[in-house]
Design a protein around this motif. Structure first.
Motif, PDB file in Angstrom:
ATOM      1  N   ARG A  39     -31.165 -50.533  33.634  1.00  0.00           N
ATOM      2  CA  ARG A  39     -30.517 -50.002  34.838  1.00  0.00           C
ATOM      3  C   ARG A  39     -30.723 -50.912  36.031  1.00  0.00           C
ATOM      4  O   ARG A  39     -29.817 -51.146  36.824  1.00  0.00           O
ATOM      5  CB  ARG A  39     -31.089 -48.629  35.181  1.00  0.00           C
ATOM      6  CG  ARG A  39     -30.283 -47.479  34.666  1.00  0.00           C
ATOM      7  CD  ARG A  39     -30.732 -46.189  35.254  1.00  0.00           C
ATOM      8  NE  ARG A  39     -32.136 -45.922  35.041  1.00  0.00           N
ATOM      9  CZ  ARG A  39     -32.887 -45.199  35.875  1.00  0.00           C
ATOM     10  NH1 ARG A  39     -32.355 -44.702  36.949  1.00  0.00           N
ATOM     11  NH2 ARG A  39     -34.154 -44.982  35.615  1.00  0.00           N
ATOM     12  N   VAL A  40     -31.942 -51.419  36.165  1.00  0.00           N
ATOM     13  CA  VAL A  40     -32.254 -52.188  37.368  1.00  0.00           C
ATOM     14  C   VAL A  40     -31.809 -53.641  37.245  1.00  0.00           C
ATOM     15  O   VAL A  40     -31.180 -54.181  38.146  1.00  0.00           O
ATOM     16  CB  VAL A  40     -33.767 -52.145  37.646  1.00  0.00           C
ATOM     17  CG1 VAL A  40     -34.099 -52.964  38.859  1.00  0.00           C
ATOM     18  CG2 VAL A  40     -34.215 -50.719  37.836  1.00  0.00           C
ATOM     19  N   HIS A  41     -32.150 -54.290  36.121  1.00  0.00           N
ATOM     20  CA  HIS A  41     -31.866 -55.721  36.021  1.00  0.00           C
ATOM     21  C   HIS A  41     -30.693 -56.052  35.129  1.00  0.00           C
ATOM     22  O   HIS A  41     -30.397 -57.215  34.905  1.00  0.00           O
ATOM     23  CB  HIS A  41     -33.102 -56.449  35.480  1.00  0.00           C
ATOM     24  CG  HIS A  41     -34.266 -56.388  36.406  1.00  0.00           C
ATOM     25  ND1 HIS A  41     -34.277 -57.035  37.618  1.00  0.00           N
ATOM     26  CD2 HIS A  41     -35.428 -55.751  36.311  1.00  0.00           C
ATOM     27  CE1 HIS A  41     -35.415 -56.789  38.218  1.00  0.00           C
ATOM     28  NE2 HIS A  41     -36.138 -56.015  37.456  1.00  0.00           N
ATOM     29  N   TYR A  74     -42.552 -61.121  33.276  1.00  0.00           N
ATOM     30  CA  TYR A  74     -43.295 -59.904  33.619  1.00  0.00           C
ATOM     31  C   TYR A  74     -42.890 -59.349  34.975  1.00  0.00           C
ATOM     32  O   TYR A  74     -43.029 -58.161  35.224  1.00  0.00           O
ATOM     33  CB  TYR A  74     -44.803 -60.136  33.559  1.00  0.00           C
ATOM     34  CG  TYR A  74     -45.409 -60.716  34.810  1.00  0.00           C
ATOM     35  CD1 TYR A  74     -45.409 -62.077  35.026  1.00  0.00           C
ATOM     36  CD2 TYR A  74     -46.003 -59.899  35.765  1.00  0.00           C
ATOM     37  CE1 TYR A  74     -45.962 -62.614  36.157  1.00  0.00           C
ATOM     38  CE2 TYR A  74     -46.559 -60.432  36.901  1.00  0.00           C
ATOM     39  CZ  TYR A  74     -46.539 -61.786  37.094  1.00  0.00           C
ATOM     40  OH  TYR A  74     -47.088 -62.329  38.224  1.00  0.00           O
ATOM     41  N   SER A  78     -42.379 -55.519  36.008  1.00  0.00           N
ATOM     42  CA  SER A  78     -43.186 -54.851  37.031  1.00  0.00           C
ATOM     43  C   SER A  78     -42.338 -54.391  38.205  1.00  0.00           C
ATOM     44  O   SER A  78     -42.669 -53.416  38.861  1.00  0.00           O
ATOM     45  CB  SER A  78     -44.310 -55.760  37.517  1.00  0.00           C
ATOM     46  OG  SER A  78     -43.776 -56.852  38.198  1.00  0.00           O
ATOM     47  N   SER A  79     -41.214 -55.089  38.478  1.00  0.00           N
ATOM     48  CA  SER A  79     -40.391 -54.604  39.584  1.00  0.00           C
ATOM     49  C   SER A  79     -39.495 -53.463  39.161  1.00  0.00           C
ATOM     50  O   SER A  79     -38.950 -52.764  40.012  1.00  0.00           O
ATOM     51  CB  SER A  79     -39.557 -55.736  40.168  1.00  0.00           C
ATOM     52  OG  SER A  79     -38.751 -56.285  39.175  1.00  0.00           O
ATOM     53  N   LEU A  81     -40.655 -50.945  37.128  1.00  0.00           N
ATOM     54  CA  LEU A  81     -41.469 -49.747  36.909  1.00  0.00           C
ATOM     55  C   LEU A  81     -41.384 -48.695  38.014  1.00  0.00           C
ATOM     56  O   LEU A  81     -41.417 -47.502  37.710  1.00  0.00           O
ATOM     57  CB  LEU A  81     -42.933 -50.129  36.685  1.00  0.00           C
ATOM     58  CG  LEU A  81     -43.244 -50.743  35.326  1.00  0.00           C
ATOM     59  CD1 LEU A  81     -44.705 -51.056  35.224  1.00  0.00           C
ATOM     60  CD2 LEU A  81     -42.845 -49.811  34.214  1.00  0.00           C
ATOM     61  N   PHE A  83     -38.955 -47.576  39.418  1.00  0.00           N
ATOM     62  CA  PHE A  83     -37.730 -46.794  39.328  1.00  0.00           C
ATOM     63  C   PHE A  83     -37.759 -45.741  38.233  1.00  0.00           C
ATOM     64  O   PHE A  83     -36.765 -45.071  38.012  1.00  0.00           O
ATOM     65  CB  PHE A  83     -36.540 -47.733  39.094  1.00  0.00           C
ATOM     66  CG  PHE A  83     -36.254 -48.597  40.276  1.00  0.00           C
ATOM     67  CD1 PHE A  83     -36.755 -49.883  40.347  1.00  0.00           C
ATOM     68  CD2 PHE A  83     -35.507 -48.127  41.330  1.00  0.00           C
ATOM     69  CE1 PHE A  83     -36.499 -50.679  41.451  1.00  0.00           C
ATOM     70  CE2 PHE A  83     -35.248 -48.915  42.433  1.00  0.00           C
ATOM     71  CZ  PHE A  83     -35.740 -50.194  42.497  1.00  0.00           C
TER      72      PHE A  83
ATOM     73  N   ILE B 111     -34.865 -45.153  44.808  1.00  0.00           N
ATOM     74  CA  ILE B 111     -35.400 -44.525  43.609  1.00  0.00           C
ATOM     75  C   ILE B 111     -34.518 -43.373  43.171  1.00  0.00           C
ATOM     76  O   ILE B 111     -34.415 -43.053  41.997  1.00  0.00           O
ATOM     77  CB  ILE B 111     -36.839 -44.074  43.881  1.00  0.00           C
ATOM     78  CG1 ILE B 111     -37.689 -45.295  44.139  1.00  0.00           C
ATOM     79  CG2 ILE B 111     -37.394 -43.305  42.728  1.00  0.00           C
ATOM     80  CD1 ILE B 111     -39.108 -44.986  44.378  1.00  0.00           C
ATOM     81  N   ARG B 117     -29.167 -47.594  45.811  1.00  0.00           N
ATOM     82  CA  ARG B 117     -29.980 -48.726  45.409  1.00  0.00           C
ATOM     83  C   ARG B 117     -29.265 -50.030  45.737  1.00  0.00           C
ATOM     84  O   ARG B 117     -29.840 -50.977  46.260  1.00  0.00           O
ATOM     85  CB  ARG B 117     -30.217 -48.635  43.910  1.00  0.00           C
ATOM     86  CG  ARG B 117     -31.385 -49.403  43.407  1.00  0.00           C
ATOM     87  CD  ARG B 117     -31.541 -49.169  41.958  1.00  0.00           C
ATOM     88  NE  ARG B 117     -31.860 -47.778  41.662  1.00  0.00           N
ATOM     89  CZ  ARG B 117     -31.759 -47.233  40.461  1.00  0.00           C
ATOM     90  NH1 ARG B 117     -31.332 -47.951  39.465  1.00  0.00           N
ATOM     91  NH2 ARG B 117     -32.082 -45.988  40.264  1.00  0.00           N
ATOM     92  N   ARG B 149     -44.741 -44.338  45.767  1.00  0.00           N
ATOM     93  CA  ARG B 149     -45.205 -45.267  44.743  1.00  0.00           C
ATOM     94  C   ARG B 149     -46.465 -45.950  45.248  1.00  0.00           C
ATOM     95  O   ARG B 149     -46.643 -46.138  46.431  1.00  0.00           O
ATOM     96  CB  ARG B 149     -44.127 -46.317  44.450  1.00  0.00           C
ATOM     97  CG  ARG B 149     -42.887 -45.750  43.796  1.00  0.00           C
ATOM     98  CD  ARG B 149     -43.201 -45.287  42.406  1.00  0.00           C
ATOM     99  NE  ARG B 149     -42.045 -44.768  41.708  1.00  0.00           N
ATOM    100  CZ  ARG B 149     -41.726 -43.468  41.638  1.00  0.00           C
ATOM    101  NH1 ARG B 149     -42.462 -42.576  42.230  1.00  0.00           N
ATOM    102  NH2 ARG B 149     -40.670 -43.070  40.965  1.00  0.00           N
ATOM    103  N   ASN B 156     -44.259 -55.007  44.444  1.00  0.00           N
ATOM    104  CA  ASN B 156     -43.286 -55.507  43.477  1.00  0.00           C
ATOM    105  C   ASN B 156     -41.861 -55.222  43.906  1.00  0.00           C
ATOM    106  O   ASN B 156     -40.954 -56.022  43.667  1.00  0.00           O
ATOM    107  CB  ASN B 156     -43.536 -54.869  42.110  1.00  0.00           C
ATOM    108  CG  ASN B 156     -44.787 -55.405  41.467  1.00  0.00           C
ATOM    109  OD1 ASN B 156     -45.166 -56.534  41.732  1.00  0.00           O
ATOM    110  ND2 ASN B 156     -45.418 -54.601  40.640  1.00  0.00           N
ATOM    111  N   LEU B 157     -41.650 -54.081  44.548  1.00  0.00           N
ATOM    112  CA  LEU B 157     -40.321 -53.779  45.087  1.00  0.00           C
ATOM    113  C   LEU B 157     -39.938 -54.796  46.148  1.00  0.00           C
ATOM    114  O   LEU B 157     -38.768 -55.176  46.277  1.00  0.00           O
ATOM    115  CB  LEU B 157     -40.311 -52.400  45.730  1.00  0.00           C
ATOM    116  CG  LEU B 157     -39.971 -51.227  44.850  1.00  0.00           C
ATOM    117  CD1 LEU B 157     -39.987 -49.975  45.679  1.00  0.00           C
ATOM    118  CD2 LEU B 157     -38.597 -51.410  44.241  1.00  0.00           C
ATOM    119  N   LEU B 160     -38.139 -57.586  44.783  1.00  0.00           N
ATOM    120  CA  LEU B 160     -36.717 -57.308  44.570  1.00  0.00           C
ATOM    121  C   LEU B 160     -35.926 -57.451  45.850  1.00  0.00           C
ATOM    122  O   LEU B 160     -34.747 -57.805  45.828  1.00  0.00           O
ATOM    123  CB  LEU B 160     -36.532 -55.875  44.088  1.00  0.00           C
ATOM    124  CG  LEU B 160     -36.478 -55.593  42.604  1.00  0.00           C
ATOM    125  CD1 LEU B 160     -36.092 -54.158  42.414  1.00  0.00           C
ATOM    126  CD2 LEU B 160     -35.482 -56.487  41.927  1.00  0.00           C
TER     127      LEU B 160
END
Lengths: 170, 219
Positions: A39-41, A74, A78-79, A81, A83, B111, B117, B149, B156-157, B160
Motif C-alpha cells: 500500500r505504501v511503497h 530495511y 521500517s517506514s 510499519l 501505517f 495513517i 496520505r 506512533r 522513519n515517517l 518518507l
C-alpha cells in the motif's frame, strides 16, 4: 565476503484489546506487513522487501515481534510499519499498531536489547500491580532475572519472565 | 538520549480519553506532550509541564507571509489534508527560520486515509524543498490512543517526508525542544524574539533586556 546482510526490527504490538496479542501468528503478521508495504511503497516496495523477509520471533503474551529484512531495503520496511492500523485473524479485526523498539544487525543484539527492555518492563509492572499475589510473582521474576544475569542461561529468562509478567498483567 | 516530544494531541472535552492518550504517549517514550485546544480561528496549545506555546494554522498565502515574519508564534502548523492552493516562497520561510519559528507537519491523516496520505506526502515534500528540512516538527493530531506512533516510527515517517535521517530524528527531539524553549523565552523576555536554542532565561526574567543593552554600550 559472500554473505547476505540483514536488519532485524524488534517491534511491540500495542492494542486496546487483549485478544489481539493472543491471535498473533506467523502467517497473519507476514501477510499484514506485505500488504502494508504494497500500500505504501507500491509494487516495487512489496517485491524488494519480500526477498529476505521473515518473522523470526513471535511472543503472543507480550506482543514482541522480530522481523528480518535485507539491509538494502530495511528503510522501506521500517517506514511502512507506522501505517499498520489493524490485525485481521479468522474474520475478527482488531485495531492495533506496531511500535518499533530496536533495529539491529544480528539477532543477538536484538536479544540483548530485549532482555534489558523486559527487565525495565518488569520493574514498571511491579509499580503498577494491584494485589499481593501479583506482586510476589513479579518480585520472583525480577530476582530470577538478576541471578540469571551472571549465568549464561539468559534465553530462558526471556520467555519465563514474559509469561509471568503476562499472567500478572491479565 | 534526547527528549522526545509530541506537540499535537487533539482531544475534545473528554478527560478520560485525554488521560488514556497521554498514558499511551508516555508508555511509548514521549517525555513532553502538548495538548491542542482548537479555539475558532487561532489554536492555543497548553503544555503539561511547561508554559504556553502558540501555534497557528493557516490555509492561504497572505497569512503564511504574515505569520512567518510578523506574528508572535512559535509553530506554524500546515494543513496537509488538501491540495494547498499556493507554493511556499523562499524569502518568508527563511525569515521564519531565522526567527526561530518552526513548521509542523501532522501525520495522523496519513495513517487513516489513503488520499490524505498522498496529499500529506506531496505537501511535505514541497515544504522540504523550500526549507531544506530545518526547524521541522512532526507530530500526530491524534484523537485516540491508537493513532499515536512511537518516536522511532515517527522518525522513519520523516524519511518518507523527504527528511534526511539526521533531520528526521531532530524533528522529533531537538526541534521540538527548541520550539518549547522558544515559547518560554517569548513569555519571559518581551520584545526580544531570538532563535535561542538553549536559553538561560527562567531565573532573572527582568534582567535580560537591560543586560544586553549594557553590554552593547560597553563594547
Amino acid at each position: 565476503m559472500v554473505r547476505f546482510k540483514h536488519r532485524y526490527l524488534l517491534c511491540e504490538l500495542v492494542s486496546d484489546d487483549p485478544r489481539c496479542r493472543l491471535s498473533l501468528e506467523d502467517r497473519v503478521l507476514c501477510g499484514l506487513v506485505r500488504d502494508t508495504i504494497a500500500r505504501v511503497h507500491g509494487t516495487f516496495g512489496a517485491a524488494a522487501c519480500s526477498v529476505g523477509f521473515a518473522v523470526r520471533y513471535l511472543n503472543a503474551y507480550t506482543g514482541i515481534v522480530l522481523l528480518r529484512c535485507r539491509k538494502e531495503f530495511y528503510q522501506l520496511l521500517s517506514s511502512a510499519l507506522p501505517f499498520i492500523t489493524y490485525l485481521e485473524n479468522k474474520g475478527h479485526r482488531y485495531p492495533c499498531f506496531l511500535n518499533t523498539l530496536h533495529v539491529g544487525g544480528t539477532i543477538r543484539t536484538c536479544q540483548k536489547f530485549l532482555i534489558q527492555y523486559n527487565r525495565r518492563q518488569l520493574l514498571i509492572l511491579l509499580q503498577n500491580c494491584r494485589n499481593e499475589g501479583e506482586r510476589e510473582a513479579i518480585q520472583k521474576s525480577v530476582t530470577r532475572s538478576c541471578l540469571l544475569e551472571e549465568s549464561s542461561g539468559e534465553e530462558e529468562h526471556l520467555d519465563s519472565g514474559d509469561e509471568a509478567a503476562a499472567e500478572a498483567m491479565e | 538520549m534526547a527528549v522526545f516530544a509530541d506537540l499535537d494531541l487533539r482531544v475534545g472535552s473528554d478527560l478520560k480519553a485525554l488521560r488514556g492518550l497521554v498514558e499511551n504517549a508516555a508508555h511509548l517514550g514521549y517525555s513532553v506532550v502538548a495538548i491542542n485546544h482548537v479555539v475558532e480561528f487561532k489554536e492555543k496549545k497548553q503544555e503539561i509541564e511547561k508554559p504556553v506555546a502558540v501555534s497557528e494554522l493557516f490555509t492561504t498565502l497572505p497569512i503564511v507571509q504574515v505569520s512567518c515574519t510578523h506574528l508572535d508564534v512559535d509553530l506554524v502548523c500546515i494543513t496537509v489534508t488538501e491540495k494547498l492552493p499556493f507554493y511556499f516562497k523562499r524569502p518568508p520561510i527563511n525569515v521564519a527560520i531565522d526567527r526561530g519559528v518552526g513548521f509542523e507537519l501532522v501525520y495522523s491523516p496519513a495513517i487513516k486515509d489513503s488520499t490524505m496520505r498522498r496529499y500529506t506526502i506531496s505537501n511535505a515534500l514541497n515544504l522540504m524543498q523550500v526549507c531544506k528540512g530545518k526547524n521541522i516538527i512532526i507530530s500526530s493530531a491524534a484523537e485516540r490512543p491508537l493513532e499515536i506512533r512511537g518516536p522511532y516510527d515517527v522518525a522513519n515517517l520523516g524519511l518518507l517526508f523527504g527528511l534526511s535521517e539526521n533531520d528526521a530524528k531532530a524533528a522529533v527531539s531537538t526541534n521540538c525542544r527548541a520550539a518549547i524553549l522558544h515559547g518560554e523565552t517569548r513569555k519571559t523576555a518581551f520584545g526580544i524574539i531570538a532563535t535561542v536554542k538553549k536559553p538561560r532565561s527562567s531565573e532573572g526574567d527582568s534582567d535580560p533586556p537591560p543586560a544586553c543593552k549594557k553590554s552593547k554600550c560597553e563594547d
